[in-house]
Write an enzyme that holds these catalytic residues in place. Structure first.
Site, PDB file in Angstrom:
ATOM      1  N   LEU A  96       7.490  10.385  -5.001  1.00 50.90           N
ATOM      2  CA  LEU A  96       7.393   8.938  -4.848  1.00 50.90           C
ATOM      3  C   LEU A  96       6.201   8.658  -3.953  1.00 50.90           C
ATOM      4  O   LEU A  96       5.919   9.422  -3.029  1.00 50.90           O
ATOM      5  CB  LEU A  96       8.656   8.363  -4.184  1.00 50.90           C
ATOM      6  CG  LEU A  96       9.944   8.376  -5.001  1.00 50.90           C
ATOM      7  CD1 LEU A  96      11.115   7.912  -4.144  1.00 50.90           C
ATOM      8  CD2 LEU A  96       9.824   7.511  -6.235  1.00 50.90           C
ATOM      9  N   ASP A  97       5.493   7.579  -4.214  1.00 53.44           N
ATOM     10  CA  ASP A  97       4.395   7.189  -3.338  1.00 53.44           C
ATOM     11  C   ASP A  97       4.913   7.091  -1.911  1.00 53.44           C
ATOM     12  O   ASP A  97       6.084   6.761  -1.678  1.00 53.44           O
ATOM     13  CB  ASP A  97       3.811   5.844  -3.758  1.00 53.44           C
ATOM     14  CG  ASP A  97       3.054   5.918  -5.067  1.00 53.44           C
ATOM     15  OD1 ASP A  97       2.658   7.031  -5.460  1.00 53.44           O
ATOM     16  OD2 ASP A  97       2.852   4.866  -5.685  1.00 53.44           O
ATOM     17  N   TRP A  98       4.046   7.358  -0.964  1.00 54.93           N
ATOM     18  CA  TRP A  98       4.479   7.431   0.434  1.00 54.93           C
ATOM     19  C   TRP A  98       5.074   6.121   0.913  1.00 54.93           C
ATOM     20  O   TRP A  98       5.983   6.116   1.735  1.00 54.93           O
ATOM     21  CB  TRP A  98       3.336   7.913   1.321  1.00 54.93           C
ATOM     22  CG  TRP A  98       2.313   6.880   1.649  1.00 54.93           C
ATOM     23  CD1 TRP A  98       1.367   6.361   0.823  1.00 54.93           C
ATOM     24  CD2 TRP A  98       2.149   6.222   2.892  1.00 54.93           C
ATOM     25  NE1 TRP A  98       0.621   5.439   1.473  1.00 54.93           N
ATOM     26  CE2 TRP A  98       1.072   5.331   2.754  1.00 54.93           C
ATOM     27  CE3 TRP A  98       2.787   6.301   4.118  1.00 54.93           C
ATOM     28  CZ2 TRP A  98       0.637   4.525   3.789  1.00 54.93           C
ATOM     29  CZ3 TRP A  98       2.346   5.504   5.149  1.00 54.93           C
ATOM     30  CH2 TRP A  98       1.284   4.629   4.973  1.00 54.93           C
ATOM     31  N   GLU A  99       4.608   4.973   0.397  1.00 51.49           N
ATOM     32  CA  GLU A  99       5.142   3.700   0.864  1.00 51.49           C
ATOM     33  C   GLU A  99       6.413   3.289   0.121  1.00 51.49           C
ATOM     34  O   GLU A  99       7.017   2.283   0.435  1.00 51.49           O
ATOM     35  CB  GLU A  99       4.087   2.603   0.779  1.00 51.49           C
ATOM     36  CG  GLU A  99       3.652   2.241  -0.621  1.00 51.49           C
ATOM     37  CD  GLU A  99       2.454   3.007  -1.104  1.00 51.49           C
ATOM     38  OE1 GLU A  99       2.599   4.202  -1.423  1.00 51.49           O
ATOM     39  OE2 GLU A  99       1.378   2.417  -1.184  1.00 51.49           O
ATOM     40  N   THR A 100       6.833   4.077  -0.849  1.00 54.23           N
ATOM     41  CA  THR A 100       7.991   3.758  -1.677  1.00 54.23           C
ATOM     42  C   THR A 100       9.237   4.470  -1.158  1.00 54.23           C
ATOM     43  O   THR A 100       9.197   5.650  -0.851  1.00 54.23           O
ATOM     44  CB  THR A 100       7.717   4.184  -3.136  1.00 54.23           C
ATOM     45  OG1 THR A 100       6.535   3.527  -3.589  1.00 54.23           O
ATOM     46  CG2 THR A 100       8.870   3.831  -4.038  1.00 54.23           C
TER      47      THR A 100
END
Length: 175
Positions: A96-100
């Protein structure tokens, strides 16, 4: 919508093969000195001999980076070691994207990784993404699809760019 809130168009510097969408820099985890890991712990939803399922908080990388050693992987390894369980063979089945924030599945064996890889590849895993929209009274369109190839933007990592060249990978988002 006022004219000051309209984003400038995407730019191409190579004749229309690769486009860069303007966006504010926001948080960057590639600068270890500027990165503060989230205090929220991982929530372990399932652990067995084949897989681990965790709930990842936002702003925590899925994998360790060159300079950053706090990630979903490192936290799972720490938890398994505290339980006197093996961390050999541990692999992220997806990212998952780091901000997700969201659920992540890690394989603990080669057989589990092969099975999970084929499930993600064959799209038998159903993924659902939920976005919180701030600042708008409602969506301009109730549904739609963005179908653009993406590649890492080397000048703005970890951001991605629209890339119609050889390095762009198919990316489709429906809402």
């Amino acid at each position: 919508m006022t004219s000051s809130s309209v984003a400038p168009p995407m730019l191409s510097h190579d004749g229309g093969l690769t486009y860069v969408a303007p966006c504010s820099p926001g948080h960057r985890y590639t600068d270890a000195k500027a990165y503060t890991p989230p205090a929220q712990p991982l929530i372990f939803l399932h652990i067995d001999q084949e897989i681990v399922v965790v709930s990842k908080p936002s702003f925590l990388p899925s994998e360790n980076g060159r300079y950053l050693k706090d990630s979903v992987r490192s936290r799972v390894e720490t938890e398994l070691a505290a339980r006197d369980e093996s961390i050999t063979g541990l692999h992220l089945a997806h990212r998952l994207d780091w901000e997700t924030s969201g659920l992540l599945v890690l394989a603990r064996t080669a057989a589990a990784m092969r099975s999970l890889t084929s499930q993600f590849r064959d799209r038998t895993v159903i993924k659902r993404y939920i976005a919180d929209i701030i600042g708008e009274t409602g969506p301009l369109n109730r549904c739609g699809t963005i179908d653009l190839p993406l590649s890492p933007d080397p000048e703005r990592l970890p951001l991605q760019r629209v890339d119609f060249g050889n390095t762009g990978r198919k990316a489709t988002t429906s809402w």
